[in-house]
Structures are given as C-alpha cells and as structure tokens.
Design a protein around this motif. Structure first.
Motif, PDB file in Angstrom:
ATOM      1  N   ALA A 157       0.773  -1.227  -0.019  1.00  0.00           N
ATOM      2  CA  ALA A 157       0.041  -0.017  -0.029  1.00  0.00           C
ATOM      3  C   ALA A 157       0.820   1.140  -0.098  1.00  0.00           C
ATOM      4  CB  ALA A 157      -0.860   0.245   1.281  1.00  0.00           C
ATOM      5  N   GLY A 158       2.168   1.183   0.629  1.00  0.00           N
ATOM      6  CA  GLY A 158       2.896   2.333   0.551  1.00  0.00           C
ATOM      7  C   GLY A 158       3.460   2.609  -0.817  1.00  0.00           C
ATOM      8  N   VAL A 159       3.890   1.749  -1.749  1.00  0.00           N
ATOM      9  CA  VAL A 159       4.106   1.941  -2.793  1.00  0.00           C
ATOM     10  C   VAL A 159       3.106   2.448  -3.787  1.00  0.00           C
ATOM     11  CG1 VAL A 159       5.343   0.792  -4.858  1.00  0.00           C
ATOM     12  CG2 VAL A 159       6.113   0.185  -2.600  1.00  0.00           C
ATOM     13  N   ALA A 160       1.937   1.742  -3.632  1.00  0.00           N
ATOM     14  CA  ALA A 160       0.931   2.251  -4.543  1.00  0.00           C
ATOM     15  C   ALA A 160       0.414   3.515  -4.100  1.00  0.00           C
ATOM     16  CB  ALA A 160      -0.296   1.309  -4.205  1.00  0.00           C
ATOM     17  N   GLY A 161       0.442   3.946  -2.661  1.00  0.00           N
ATOM     18  CA  GLY A 161      -0.018   5.387  -2.375  1.00  0.00           C
ATOM     19  C   GLY A 161       0.769   6.388  -2.961  1.00  0.00           C
ATOM     20  N   GLY A 162       2.281   6.114  -2.848  1.00  0.00           N
ATOM     21  CA  GLY A 162       3.244   6.939  -3.521  1.00  0.00           C
ATOM     22  C   GLY A 162       3.002   7.112  -4.778  1.00  0.00           C
ATOM     23  N   ALA A 163       2.578   6.089  -5.661  1.00  0.00           N
ATOM     24  CA  ALA A 163       2.509   5.914  -7.175  1.00  0.00           C
ATOM     25  C   ALA A 163       1.314   6.902  -7.308  1.00  0.00           C
ATOM     26  CB  ALA A 163       2.317   4.796  -7.609  1.00  0.00           C
ATOM     27  N   PHE A 164       0.153   6.668  -6.764  1.00  0.00           N
ATOM     28  CA  PHE A 164      -1.209   7.491  -6.998  1.00  0.00           C
ATOM     29  C   PHE A 164      -0.743   8.947  -6.519  1.00  0.00           C
ATOM     30  CE2 PHE A 164      -3.508   3.710  -7.443  1.00  0.00           C
ATOM     31  CZ  PHE A 164      -4.693   4.106  -7.809  1.00  0.00           C
ATOM     32  N   ALA A 165      -0.111   9.108  -5.402  1.00  0.00           N
ATOM     33  CA  ALA A 165       0.180  10.658  -5.167  1.00  0.00           C
ATOM     34  C   ALA A 165       0.901  11.255  -6.188  1.00  0.00           C
ATOM     35  CB  ALA A 165       0.931  10.754  -3.755  1.00  0.00           C
ATOM     36  N   ALA A 166       2.191  10.698  -6.629  1.00  0.00           N
ATOM     37  CA  ALA A 166       2.852  11.101  -7.825  1.00  0.00           C
ATOM     38  C   ALA A 166       2.071  11.075  -9.005  1.00  0.00           C
ATOM     39  CB  ALA A 166       3.981  10.230  -7.904  1.00  0.00           C
ATOM     40  N   TYR A 167       1.317  10.441  -9.502  1.00  0.00           N
ATOM     41  CA  TYR A 167       0.648  10.597 -10.630  1.00  0.00           C
ATOM     42  C   TYR A 167      -0.468  11.485 -10.382  1.00  0.00           C
ATOM     43  CZ  TYR A 167      -1.726   8.585 -14.814  1.00  0.00           C
ATOM     44  OH  TYR A 167      -2.285   8.651 -16.162  1.00  0.00           O
ATOM     45  N   GLY A 168      -1.194  11.773  -9.384  1.00  0.00           N
ATOM     46  CA  GLY A 168      -2.017  12.732  -9.201  1.00  0.00           C
ATOM     47  C   GLY A 168      -1.572  14.236  -9.229  1.00  0.00           C
ATOM     48  N   MET A 169      -0.519  14.529  -8.624  1.00  0.00           N
ATOM     49  CA  MET A 169       0.307  15.773  -8.466  1.00  0.00           C
ATOM     50  C   MET A 169       0.886  16.096  -9.876  1.00  0.00           C
ATOM     51  SD  MET A 169       2.336  15.944  -5.046  1.00  0.00           S
ATOM     52  CE  MET A 169       3.057  14.260  -4.870  1.00  0.00           C
ATOM     53  N   ALA A 170       1.267  14.987 -10.936  1.00  0.00           N
ATOM     54  CA  ALA A 170       1.613  15.380 -12.125  1.00  0.00           C
ATOM     55  C   ALA A 170       0.608  15.843 -12.946  1.00  0.00           C
ATOM     56  CB  ALA A 170       2.329  13.995 -12.580  1.00  0.00           C
ATOM     57  N   LEU A 171      -0.628  15.134 -12.684  1.00  0.00           N
ATOM     58  CA  LEU A 171      -1.666  15.604 -13.566  1.00  0.00           C
ATOM     59  C   LEU A 171      -1.953  16.915 -13.234  1.00  0.00           C
ATOM     60  CD1 LEU A 171      -3.732  12.281 -13.550  1.00  0.00           C
ATOM     61  CD2 LEU A 171      -2.501  13.430 -15.531  1.00  0.00           C
ATOM     62  N   LEU A 172      -2.198  17.181 -11.863  1.00  0.00           N
ATOM     63  CA  LEU A 172      -2.616  18.570 -11.354  1.00  0.00           C
ATOM     64  C   LEU A 172      -1.833  19.626 -11.850  1.00  0.00           C
ATOM     65  CD1 LEU A 172      -3.949  17.735  -7.755  1.00  0.00           C
ATOM     66  CD2 LEU A 172      -5.271  18.394  -9.856  1.00  0.00           C
ATOM     67  N   ALA A 173      -0.401  19.428 -11.885  1.00  0.00           N
ATOM     68  CA  ALA A 173       0.759  20.275 -12.329  1.00  0.00           C
ATOM     69  C   ALA A 173       0.524  20.639 -14.032  1.00  0.00           C
ATOM     70  CB  ALA A 173       2.147  19.696 -12.186  1.00  0.00           C
ATOM     71  N   LEU A 174       0.251  19.264 -14.800  1.00  0.00           N
ATOM     72  CA  LEU A 174      -0.339  19.813 -15.756  1.00  0.00           C
ATOM     73  C   LEU A 174      -1.593  20.347 -16.214  1.00  0.00           C
ATOM     74  CD1 LEU A 174       0.369  16.212 -17.806  1.00  0.00           C
ATOM     75  CD2 LEU A 174       1.380  18.394 -18.448  1.00  0.00           C
ATOM     76  N   THR A 175      -2.467  20.365 -15.443  1.00  0.00           N
ATOM     77  CA  THR A 175      -3.691  20.884 -15.397  1.00  0.00           C
ATOM     78  C   THR A 175      -3.483  22.594 -15.205  1.00  0.00           C
ATOM     79  OG1 THR A 175      -5.127  18.804 -14.634  1.00  0.00           O
ATOM     80  CG2 THR A 175      -6.040  21.203 -14.283  1.00  0.00           C
ATOM     81  N   HIS A 176      -2.486  22.789 -14.197  1.00  0.00           N
ATOM     82  CA  HIS A 176      -2.175  24.121 -14.103  1.00  0.00           C
ATOM     83  C   HIS A 176      -1.684  24.793 -15.209  1.00  0.00           C
ATOM     84  CE1 HIS A 176      -0.658  27.606 -11.750  1.00  0.00           C
ATOM     85  NE2 HIS A 176       0.575  27.471 -12.484  1.00  0.00           N
ATOM     86  N   TYR A 177      -0.794  24.117 -16.047  1.00  0.00           N
ATOM     87  CA  TYR A 177      -0.167  24.763 -17.295  1.00  0.00           C
ATOM     88  C   TYR A 177      -1.339  24.810 -18.079  1.00  0.00           C
ATOM     89  CZ  TYR A 177       2.348  24.453 -21.434  1.00  0.00           C
ATOM     90  OH  TYR A 177       2.665  24.926 -22.869  1.00  0.00           O
ATOM     91  N   VAL A 178      -2.396  23.703 -18.289  1.00  0.00           N
ATOM     92  CA  VAL A 178      -3.163  23.961 -19.243  1.00  0.00           C
ATOM     93  C   VAL A 178      -4.234  25.154 -19.087  1.00  0.00           C
ATOM     94  CG1 VAL A 178      -5.431  22.870 -19.941  1.00  0.00           C
ATOM     95  CG2 VAL A 178      -3.325  21.501 -19.773  1.00  0.00           C
ATOM     96  N   ASN A 179      -4.477  25.357 -17.684  1.00  0.00           N
ATOM     97  CA  ASN A 179      -5.320  26.259 -17.323  1.00  0.00           C
ATOM     98  C   ASN A 179      -4.764  27.904 -17.367  1.00  0.00           C
ATOM     99  OD1 ASN A 179      -7.323  24.845 -16.670  1.00  0.00           O
ATOM    100  ND2 ASN A 179      -6.946  24.565 -14.682  1.00  0.00           N
ATOM    101  N   HIS A 180      -3.410  27.986 -17.401  1.00  0.00           N
ATOM    102  CA  HIS A 180      -2.793  29.345 -17.340  1.00  0.00           C
ATOM    103  C   HIS A 180      -1.853  29.617 -18.733  1.00  0.00           C
ATOM    104  CE1 HIS A 180      -3.394  28.801 -13.007  1.00  0.00           C
ATOM    105  NE2 HIS A 180      -3.510  30.120 -12.950  1.00  0.00           N
ATOM    106  N   TYR A 181      -1.641  28.525 -19.504  1.00  0.00           N
ATOM    107  CA  TYR A 181      -0.881  28.838 -20.521  1.00  0.00           C
ATOM    108  C   TYR A 181      -1.440  28.260 -21.874  1.00  0.00           C
ATOM    109  CZ  TYR A 181       2.440  29.699 -17.062  1.00  0.00           C
ATOM    110  OH  TYR A 181       3.259  30.288 -16.091  1.00  0.00           O
TER     111      TYR A 181
END
Length: 204
Positions: free
Chosen positions: A112-136
């Motif tokens: 669960a620790g590995v999976a949780g880290g992967a989910f968190a990293a994937y989600g943060m990457a998508l949110l960072a991309l979303t920030h780029y899409v919304n602002h640029y």
C-alpha cells in the motif's frame, strides 16, 4: 506444506489488488473523449478485470462483489458493446470508485505504501499539467448552464453557474480532459493515495 496454498492465494489476491488499482486509473482516463481504439482496448481490460473480480468474489462468497463485477462484465462486454464511447461517464465513474475501493481493501499494507506513493505522484503530475493547461493554453467562451450555485453550503453568496465551452477550442483532447476533470483528479487521487498511505502507516 500446508501454508503453500495460502501463500499462493495471497499472491493471487495481491496481483488482483494491483490490477484493480491500475484498472481504476484506466477508468479515470476513460471519462474523457478519446479515439474509438482507446475504448475498444479499455472494454477488453475492464471486462477481463470484472471477470477476475467475479471469480475471486465467488471463491470468497462475497455476493455483493459478485453482482457488481457481473454487471461490470455485462456493461463493458467487448463482444456486444453495451456502452457507446460517449456513455462511460456515470458507469465508468461508478466502476472507477468501486474497483479502487476493492483494490485498497485487498492490497497488503507493505504494498500500500508503494501504491500510495505512485497514486500521489501520478495525481500531482496531472494537477501540475492541469495548472499549465489552465494558465498557458487558450480558453473557450463561458456560458450559463441555467443553474445558480451558492457558497458556504448554500448560505451564499450565490451566482449563475458558468461553464467553459471547449467544443471548438483548438487545444489537444488531453488538455480539455484535464481542464474539465480538475476537481475529479484532485478528489480521486487525493483520497486514494491518502487511504493507501494510511493503510501503510497503520502497519508500521
């Protein structure tokens, strides 16, 4: 020797848990608008996953999950498709949440620790991309949905609900998907990673 079948069963259950967590991410992606080939492949993946869940649930006499997975096999049947490519939103969302919840409940605390880290990293990457899409990237015109929304649990202030019309917007489909699903991205990956990491920490 008596412990071998138990170990094998546990190993199969962990494989199923990882498949469920991966499948929930695929179902999250299916909530966008993609080429037909994507949905053809996704049907096969979710159909196979539903069959595996049904077999696991039958072996454990988990009748609720048998029913849930059976309906999943019916809806995502690749031989006689029951859902059009545009009809995945409600069903896809239900099975995304259901299979993620089952995967989280089955996964071993150490994994669960590995999976949780992967989910968190994937989600943060998508949110960072979303920030780029919304602002640029360009925005489409706003239109009134006909509804009103209120802040603070309906106590106000209130105003018309406005949405962006992206039908003729010249940006990639993945960018439209991220922009329209920003809240779902935050909610799904935030809750999933929190639950997985909580399960990991509870075993320490």
């Amino acid at each position: 020797m008596a412990s071998e079948p138990v170990a094998a069963s546990s190993s199969r259950e962990q494989a199923l848990a990882i498949a469920l967590l991966s499948g929930s991410i695929a179902l999250y992606l299916s909530l966008g608008e993609w080429p037909a080939a994507f949905y053809d492949a996704a049907r096969w993946a979710v159909f196979a996953l539903s069959c595996f869940v049904c077999a696991w649930a039958w072996s454990k006499k988990r009748w609720g999950w048998i029913a849930f997975a059976s309906f999943g096999a019916f809806f995502f049947n690749p031989f006689i498709p029951r859902l059009g490519n545009e009809g995945w939103d409600v069903i896809g969302l239900a099975y995304m949440c259901g299979y993620a919840a089952l995967g989280i409940s089955l996964v071993h605390p150490r994994m669960a620790g590995v999976a949780g880290g992967a989910f968190a990293a994937y989600g943060m990457a998508l949110l960072a991309l979303t920030h780029y899409v919304n602002h640029y990237m360009p925005h489409g015109p706003m239109y009134w949905t006909g509804d009103y929304v209120c802040l603070h649990d309906g106590r106000g202030p209130c105003g018309p609900e406005m949405l962006e019309d992206m039908t003729k917007l010249d940006i990639p489909e993945w960018a439209k998907f991220l922009r329209s699903k920003a809240f779902l991205t935050f909610l799904f990956f935030g809750i999933s990673s929190s639950l997985l990491l909580q399960k990991f920490n509870s075993n320490r």
